[in-house]
Motif scaffolding. Structure first.
Motif, PDB file in Angstrom:
ATOM      1  N   THR A  68       0.828  -1.195   0.000  1.00 21.81           N
ATOM      2  CA  THR A  68       0.000   0.000   0.000  1.00 21.81           C
ATOM      3  C   THR A  68       0.869   1.255   0.000  1.00 21.81           C
ATOM      4  O   THR A  68       1.716   1.423   0.871  1.00 21.81           O
ATOM      5  CB  THR A  68      -0.915   0.018   1.233  1.00 21.81           C
ATOM      6  N   PRO A  69       0.667   2.172  -0.952  1.00 24.68           N
ATOM      7  CA  PRO A  69       1.433   3.421  -0.943  1.00 24.68           C
ATOM      8  C   PRO A  69       1.021   4.303   0.229  1.00 24.68           C
ATOM      9  O   PRO A  69      -0.141   4.333   0.625  1.00 24.68           O
ATOM     10  CB  PRO A  69       1.093   4.067  -2.283  1.00 24.68           C
ATOM     11  N   SER A  87       3.478   8.212  -2.046  1.00 25.03           N
ATOM     12  CA  SER A  87       3.941   7.007  -2.746  1.00 25.03           C
ATOM     13  C   SER A  87       5.163   6.354  -2.118  1.00 25.03           C
ATOM     14  O   SER A  87       6.070   5.914  -2.822  1.00 25.03           O
ATOM     15  CB  SER A  87       4.200   7.309  -4.224  1.00 25.03           C
ATOM     16  N   SER A 114      -2.829   6.624   3.493  1.00 23.34           N
ATOM     17  CA  SER A 114      -2.374   5.491   2.695  1.00 23.34           C
ATOM     18  C   SER A 114      -3.487   5.017   1.770  1.00 23.34           C
ATOM     19  O   SER A 114      -4.658   5.319   1.981  1.00 23.34           O
ATOM     20  CB  SER A 114      -1.923   4.347   3.600  1.00 23.34           C
ATOM     21  N   ASN A 116      -3.999   3.398  -2.595  1.00 26.81           N
ATOM     22  CA  ASN A 116      -3.916   3.843  -3.985  1.00 26.81           C
ATOM     23  C   ASN A 116      -4.954   4.918  -4.247  1.00 26.81           C
ATOM     24  O   ASN A 116      -6.120   4.754  -3.913  1.00 26.81           O
ATOM     25  CB  ASN A 116      -4.139   2.667  -4.937  1.00 26.81           C
ATOM     26  N   GLY A 117      -4.525   6.020  -4.829  1.00 30.63           N
ATOM     27  CA  GLY A 117      -5.439   7.094  -5.170  1.00 30.63           C
ATOM     28  C   GLY A 117      -5.786   8.020  -4.012  1.00 30.63           C
ATOM     29  O   GLY A 117      -6.500   8.998  -4.207  1.00 30.63           O
ATOM     30  N   ASN A 169      -1.261   9.345  -3.758  1.00 30.74           N
ATOM     31  CA  ASN A 169      -0.556   8.073  -3.888  1.00 30.74           C
ATOM     32  C   ASN A 169      -0.913   7.433  -5.215  1.00 30.74           C
ATOM     33  O   ASN A 169      -1.950   7.583  -5.738  1.00 30.74           O
ATOM     34  CB  ASN A 169      -0.928   7.116  -2.751  1.00 30.74           C
TER      35      ASN A 169
END
Length: 169
Positions: A68-69, A87, A114, A116-117, A169
């Motif tokens: 997970t970014p 990221s 945290s 994505n997106g 992210n």
């Protein structure tokens, strides 16, 4: 161009130190060994390299963990200075770089986010208040940060133009 560094070293019973070279994104690049004389050699025995790499590469280069970014926001409210980083593969790295980019002794991490997106944002007001927020888009995070700033007593809260444009992210 990626910077390569000796990211982990493991002693072996034959007097060598086995190690992994990683690039700046913590991706494993090559197996190395250091002789007892201090010489660095590319590992020639690929079977040994596979066994040792399988045991060490996940921990050494950040693999096997949560992909997970992660991002962080650091702020020095007294000076109306802040930084957003995104990221990262670890929250500790994100926090450290946010503090470094914020750049002042009074900076502290005020928001971790945290996914994505997921985006982070920061707003400051003319009277010294600030607000931070995360959201599923830059616009949503910006709107929430301005509202957070206003909720903390901020007057005329705005998103600083000096912040990095990369907020997601």
């Amino acid at each position: 161009m990626s910077r390569v560094f000796f990211c982990r070293q493991y002693p072996t019973t034959d007097g060598f130190n086995f190690g992994l070279a990683c690039d700046n994104q913590k991706r494993w690049v090559i197996e190395l060994r250091q002789t007892s004389k201090g010489e660095i050699q590319v590992l020639k025995n690929w079977k040994l390299g596979i066994v040792l790499a399988a045991a060490a590469v996940l921990g050494a280069c950040g693999g096997g963990g949560d992909p997970t970014p992660r991002g962080a926001i650091a702020v020095d409210a007294g000076n109306s200075v802040g930084a957003i980083v995104v990221s990262y593969t670890s929250q500790a790295e994100a926090n450290g770089d946010a503090l470094g980019e914020c750049g002042l002794a009074g900076c502290s991490v005020v928001l971790e986010f945290s996914g994505n997106g997921t985006c982070g944002s920061l707003a400051f007001s003319s009277n010294g208040a600030y607000g931070v927020a995360s959201g599923s888009s830059k616009e949503e995070a910006d709107t929430r940060a301005v509202q957070s700033c206003a909720n903390r007593g901020g007057a005329s809260c705005t998103i600083p133009t000096s912040l990095r444009t990369q907020q997601c992210n």
